[in-house]
Design a protein around this motif. Structure first.
Motif, PDB file in Angstrom:
ATOM      1  N   ASN A 392     -12.995  38.238 -21.744  1.00 53.96           N
ATOM      2  CA  ASN A 392     -13.715  37.276 -22.576  1.00 53.96           C
ATOM      3  C   ASN A 392     -13.743  37.728 -24.034  1.00 53.96           C
ATOM      4  O   ASN A 392     -13.537  36.935 -24.955  1.00 53.96           O
ATOM      5  N   LEU A 393     -14.017  39.001 -24.221  1.00 57.81           N
ATOM      6  CA  LEU A 393     -14.078  39.552 -25.579  1.00 57.81           C
ATOM      7  C   LEU A 393     -12.736  39.411 -26.275  1.00 57.81           C
ATOM      8  O   LEU A 393     -12.659  38.976 -27.433  1.00 57.81           O
ATOM      9  N   GLY A 396     -12.009  35.784 -27.137  1.00 55.27           N
ATOM     10  CA  GLY A 396     -12.834  35.337 -28.254  1.00 55.27           C
ATOM     11  C   GLY A 396     -12.366  35.885 -29.583  1.00 55.27           C
ATOM     12  O   GLY A 396     -12.308  35.156 -30.591  1.00 55.27           O
ATOM     13  N   TRP A 445     -18.489  31.402 -26.429  1.00 53.67           N
ATOM     14  CA  TRP A 445     -18.274  32.464 -27.409  1.00 53.67           C
ATOM     15  C   TRP A 445     -18.944  32.089 -28.722  1.00 53.67           C
ATOM     16  O   TRP A 445     -18.814  30.950 -29.182  1.00 53.67           O
ATOM     17  N   ASP A 447     -19.563  33.210 -32.807  1.00 54.89           N
ATOM     18  CA  ASP A 447     -19.266  34.016 -34.003  1.00 54.89           C
ATOM     19  C   ASP A 447     -20.443  33.914 -34.958  1.00 54.89           C
ATOM     20  O   ASP A 447     -20.829  32.816 -35.347  1.00 54.89           O
ATOM     21  N   HIS A 537     -20.410  39.249 -32.553  1.00 55.15           N
ATOM     22  CA  HIS A 537     -20.096  38.171 -31.614  1.00 55.15           C
ATOM     23  C   HIS A 537     -21.051  38.192 -30.426  1.00 55.15           C
ATOM     24  O   HIS A 537     -21.765  39.175 -30.202  1.00 55.15           O
ATOM     25  N   VAL A 539     -21.035  36.821 -26.142  1.00 53.08           N
ATOM     26  CA  VAL A 539     -20.423  36.158 -24.984  1.00 53.08           C
ATOM     27  C   VAL A 539     -21.559  35.669 -24.085  1.00 53.08           C
ATOM     28  O   VAL A 539     -22.442  36.445 -23.710  1.00 53.08           O
TER      29      VAL A 539
END
Length: 776
Positions: A392-393, A396, A445, A447, A537, A539
């Motif tokens: 996921n990281l 993203g 996600w 930002d 960030h 998640v």
């Protein structure tokens, strides 16, 4: 025949004999000096007559075994005081010495005719001095470690001259360069080239005021003629980027209408080239001394070849010889064993006072390099509990960094720093219009302040493509074996460049609150030591769990080709500030703390001054933002290690070329000299990064449990240093205030970490300025 003439003739004869001997026995004696029995016999008699005490200062005049010649003051088998040394290749030094090192004022001359006259420090041209090159160039000004550094004036043989600031051997800062034809430039320089804002004036009176890059006009600028007409616009060597407006003068409205701005590049600057500096083939610090080691018991003298700092650099030894200590024998004489001469600091009085080290390394015994450790972290592969989180990281980050965006100016609007400035993106497993399909479960996600962090990466010279490859490439991240004290987990990229840390919601709020001040601080101070942040960030896993994981991406301070042998996390407090590990369990990755510290860090003068200024600036910034509990992370790479794993002190008489290959890479003194000769490699040295320095061993009293700073021993080690201020997201909130109140009842309030930011800053600075010092 005068005495001096006789000595010089003897020296010439010895040179001839030495060169012939080297040719005959090169394969056998290629790495050692050639001794002559008659020379040894004569000098042995001289030693017996003149050297009754090992520390006595006396006059010596010798033709050395390899053909070098020395005359001057001598002490304990080293040139010490005033003396002259003449090498067989024609190099000569006349001036002050300190235990075999050129130290103080002196004059060094090369066979080419070049000379340097001025101050020396530990074998280097360092201080105020004048260098006259073989081509006629002359520089007068400040020097640091063989390089022009500070204010200086250089007159070139061509007739050009420069006066201004120098940095690491090249023009950098404010300066004026004037050509032989009397055209001149004054303004900013960088890496030896005109760069920044400045003014160029030609002999015909024409003038350019504006910005420069790589020695050419680039950016906004104005070209003026003596009659008052001028041209204003954006300058570039690329015609498609060049644009501007011509403004004629009232007296001659059509005088320069046919003028082309590119004439400045093609004609006007054609004859105005910056003279390159002369490259010195060999530096004074690279010259070796051929010295003797004598014994008081009358044994024959053994020729040894030593470097200028007193270490043996050429010679043949048995492996076990290097392990011997120079102890006294039953008669009080020194042992004649060949090996590391470790200074025996301490005596019976110290023993009675309890001046011993608290760690497992007794005073006087060689310090050992920590045992090697495997690469940090566990690779997150399929089946790992955090494998999906890593995917996921990476998805993203790839989306955030790869998203098209206009070129960002460094001048950001206040709205960019608004905590509400965040972008949510949904990542369904099957993919969407903006996201690719993936194997992980659906997630969202977020930002935070994307424009700010994009601009920070630009400010820190991080290439977007390299950034994505490091974090999102084919290589998996590595998870450190255990979370930190705060409960956060750390992840490292495979190339060690970036560290990803999970943080709490409260820390996110702190960062967003101080983001504008942080941005302005790192922009204003290029050498800031505070952590570099590249992205923030979150998640959010969908489904019944609805778990949120927040990440901060930072630079890894210890991303280097050099092995980090020792790591310290230093705060200036004593309560709980020790590593609860026996010496046998401490390896290269162990983070030691304040009470484990056994060194004083010594930086070269200009770096130390810059370090003090920057620590003050950074602490003032953190204090204003109500931040506390931060620390200085320090990493040391020891440059010289014996095959037995002993750290070799500066000046120890141990071969510099015989290292344990398992401990590589090490930076020897010869490597350092080559680094200093190559200005491009100097670019990798910044405050807190790849810094050549020395550390001085210190010891603590056993009877003082919380003594933060021990007693210096005078035993030094050459190191490469890395340091920076970390953990800057803890503000003095209610939990810290309660912790301070509770611990103050049980312990000395000055010994605990949780204190008011102003008090924390003051205590931190006091401690740091006590453990860092200017190199002597």
């Amino acid at each position: 025949m005068s005495k001096e003439t006789g000595v010089l003739k003897a020296w010439e004869a010895t040179v001839r004999r030495t060169q012939a001997a080297k040719k005959r026995a090169n394969s056998l004696f290629g790495t050692m000096s050639v001794a002559h029995a008659d020379d040894d016999e004569d000098d042995n008699k001289k030693d017996e007559n003149d050297n009754n005490g090992s520390n006595k200062l006396y006059h010596a005049e010798r033709v050395l075994p390899n053909g070098d010649y020395y005359t001057g003051q001598w002490s304990d088998n080293f040139p010490h005081g005033q003396g002259k040394y003449l090498w067989t290749d024609g190099c000569m030094y006349v001036g002050e010495w300190f235990r075999g090192k050129t130290m103080g004022k002196g004059r060094f001359s090369w066979p080419s005719g070049a000379t340097y006259e001025g101050e020396f420090k530990s074998g280097y041209m360092d201080g105020i001095g004048t260098y006259t090159g073989s081509n006629g160039d002359t520089y007068r000004g400040q020097w640091i470690m063989n390089l022009k550094h500070g204010h200086g004036v250089k007159n070139y043989a061509s007739g050009d001259w420069y006066e201004g600031e120098w940095r690491r051997g090249l023009q950098e800062g404010q300066g004026r360069y004037q050509w032989k034809n009397e055209s001149y430039y004054f303004g900013e320089w960088k890496n030896g080239e005109i760069c920044g804002k400045g003014t160029f004036v030609w002999t015909n009176g024409n003038r350019y005021d504006g910005f420069w890059e790589d020695g050419l006009p680039k950016g906004n600028g104005t070209f003026k003629w003596p009659d008052g007409s001028f041209y204003v616009g954006n300058w570039s060597k690329d015609p498609s980027e060049q644009n501007g407006t011509y403004y004629p003068s009232g007296s001659s409205p059509e005088a320069n209408l046919e003028w082309d701005p590119h004439d400045v590049y093609n004609i006007d600057l054609g004859d105005c080239k910056i003279c390159p500096g002369e490259k010195v083939s060999i530096l004074p610090s690279q010259k070796k001394l051929a010295l003797w080691r004598s014994s008081k018991s009358g044994d024959s003298l053994k020729p040894r070849r030593m470097s200028a700092d007193g270490r043996v650099s050429v010679g043949v030894e048995r492996p076990l010889d290097r392990l011997h200590m120079w102890d006294g024998d039953a008669d009080g004489n020194e042992s004649s064993g060949v090996g590391s001469r470790i200074p025996m600091v301490g005596n019976l009085e110290d023993d009675l006072l309890g001046l011993h080290m608290n760690d497992a390394n007794p005073r006087g015994l060689p310090m050992k390099v920590p045992r090697r450790a495997k690469k940090q972290g566990e690779t997150i592969c399929k089946g790992h509990k955090n494998y999906e989180l890593m995917l996921n990281l990476q998805l993203g980050i790839r989306h955030s960094v790869g998203r098209p965006a206009p070129a960002a100016s460094l001048d950001l609007k206040p709205s960019a720093f608004d905590p509400k400035e965040k972008v949510w993106t949904r990542f369904p497993s099957e993919g969407s219009k903006y996201t690719p399909p993936h194997q992980s479960s659906e997630f969202r996600w977020k930002d935070y302040c994307p424009l700010v962090f994009r601009t920070l990466r630009k400010l820190f010279n991080v290439d977007s493509a390299d950034y994505m490859i490091s974090i999102c490439g084919n290589d998996a991240l590595r998870e450190l074996s255990s979370p930190g004290k705060s409960g956060s987990f750390f992840y490292l990229t495979n190339d060690d460049r970036y560290m990803i840390k999970t943080i709490k919601k409260a820390e996110v709020k702190v960062l967003l609150r101080m983001l504008s001040a942080y941005y302005n601080h790192v922009r204003a101070f290029e050498n800031t030591l505070v952590t570099k942040f590249y992205g923030l960030h979150c998640v959010k896993l969908t489904g019944p769990i609805q778990k949120k994981v927040r990440f901060i991406i930072m630079g890894n301070l210890f991303c280097t080709e050099y092995t980090i042998h020792r790591r310290f996390d230093l705060k200036g407090s004593s309560l709980g500030r020790t590593t609860d590990k026996p010496e046998t369990e401490i390896d290269e990755t162990t983070i030691l703390k304040d009470l484990d510290l056994n060194f004083i860090f010594r930086l070269q003068k200009s770096w130390f001054q810059e370090f003090c200024r920057q620590i003050d600036r950074d602490c003032e910034f953190l204090e204003q933002e109500r931040i506390m509990d931060y620390s200085l992370l320090v990493g040391l790479h020891f440059r010289e290690i014996s095959t037995a794993g002993d750290l070799i002190p500066s000046g120890a008489q141990t071969p510099t070329g015989d290292f344990d290959s398992e401990v590589a890479p090490c930076l020897s003194r010869a490597d350092m000299d080559q680094l200093l000769l190559d200005p491009s490699r100097w670019a990798s040295i910044k405050l807190g990064l790849n810094m050549p320095a020395r550390v001085e061993k210190m010891v603590r009293r056993n009877d003082y449990e919380f003594q933060l700073i021990g007693e210096p021993t005078g035993e030094y080690y050459d190191v490469i240093m890395f340091f920076g201020i970390i953990d800057i997201l803890q503000d003095y909130d209610i939990s810290k205030k309660l912790e301070h109140a509770y611990k103050s009842i049980q312990y000395d309030p000055t010994s605990i970490s949780a204190v008011d930011p102003r008090q924390y800053s003051r205590r931190f600075r006091d401690f740091i300025f006590n453990i860092f010092a200017e190199d002597i």
